[in-house]
Design a protein around this motif. Sequence first.
Motif, PDB file in Angstrom:
ATOM      1  N   ALA A   1       0.831  -1.208   0.000  1.00  0.00           N
ATOM      2  CA  ALA A   1       0.000   0.000   0.000  1.00  0.00           C
ATOM      3  C   ALA A   1       0.867   1.260   0.000  1.00  0.00           C
ATOM      4  O   ALA A   1       0.573   2.228  -0.717  1.00  0.00           O
ATOM      5  N   ASP A   2       1.942   1.237   0.776  1.00  0.00           N
ATOM      6  CA  ASP A   2       2.821   2.414   0.844  1.00  0.00           C
ATOM      7  C   ASP A   2       3.499   2.666  -0.507  1.00  0.00           C
ATOM      8  O   ASP A   2       3.616   3.827  -0.948  1.00  0.00           O
ATOM      9  N   THR A   3       3.947   1.605  -1.153  1.00  0.00           N
ATOM     10  CA  THR A   3       4.606   1.760  -2.455  1.00  0.00           C
ATOM     11  C   THR A   3       3.645   2.322  -3.488  1.00  0.00           C
ATOM     12  O   THR A   3       3.994   3.227  -4.252  1.00  0.00           O
ATOM     13  N   LEU A   4       2.422   1.798  -3.510  1.00  0.00           N
ATOM     14  CA  LEU A   4       1.426   2.301  -4.454  1.00  0.00           C
ATOM     15  C   LEU A   4       1.044   3.742  -4.139  1.00  0.00           C
ATOM     16  O   LEU A   4       0.848   4.554  -5.055  1.00  0.00           O
ATOM     17  N   ALA A   5       0.952   4.068  -2.868  1.00  0.00           N
ATOM     18  CA  ALA A   5       0.599   5.436  -2.480  1.00  0.00           C
ATOM     19  C   ALA A   5       1.661   6.425  -2.955  1.00  0.00           C
ATOM     20  O   ALA A   5       1.330   7.535  -3.413  1.00  0.00           O
TER      21      ALA A   5
END
Length: 259
Positions: free
Chosen positions: A112-116
């Motif tokens: 989720a952090d990478t996509l964000a």
Amino acid sequence: MATVSDTGWNGWKTSIKFKMGNLRNKMRKIGCLEVAVNAGKRSQGHPENEPSHSKIKKPRRSEVNYLPNFPQEYQRVTNENLPNKFYAQLDYHLPRLMTLLRQKSSKTGKTADTLANLLKVHDEQELHDVNSRRTTVIRGLPVLLRDKDLGFFRTTLIDNPEVLTEDASVALLTVVHENAAAPIHYDPVRVSVVLENEMVTTHSQLPEAFLVLFGFMYALHLKYPKGLAKTFEFVQKVLLGMDDGKLSPSVQTLKNELM
């Protein structure tokens, strides 16, 4: 006196053979490699011409043509235009893929952090066109599929791009003026396809470079980049529909989510 055809269509077959021979001669004269490879015309009157060719590889049953002008291997085998099909299928799924990227970026965890981080840079762009969405999706696919980018997507400043190709068997190298540490770039100086530590082609945008690299890998029978097998499986089997075989669980899940 004309002979009677045993089948009724021998005359048509002979006529077509002569017509195709004339067509091949005309194509050979204008430099078409598909026909130039198969016949030579050296003779006493023209000793400078190519010798007659023998033991030429014949096309497999599933192939349409043999030895077209490189790098059209994909079109030779499938009788389809790779860029047209790739972009048509990618653009068809872009809205749903962008939605999936946003949905999964709202959760918790490393994925989720990478996509964000990718979407933050995407949303900060003044221009949101099809190229920017293609770039975001291509960078986001490995994250969605939980692949590991082990040096495939590389970024460097324009001053010294060769440094990042020394240990790159297969890679895409994005060259930028500044902010090389950003997770994604929409206005690069160039994006190069790297094979065996050498930059072989250069392009203006990431999607085009990704497509050309896929074409090279298909034509040269190269293995998928280490860590990105599921990403390239998705492109080959889902986007391009090149193989009806069983999908890996992650790719099957993503395919289901697109429906």
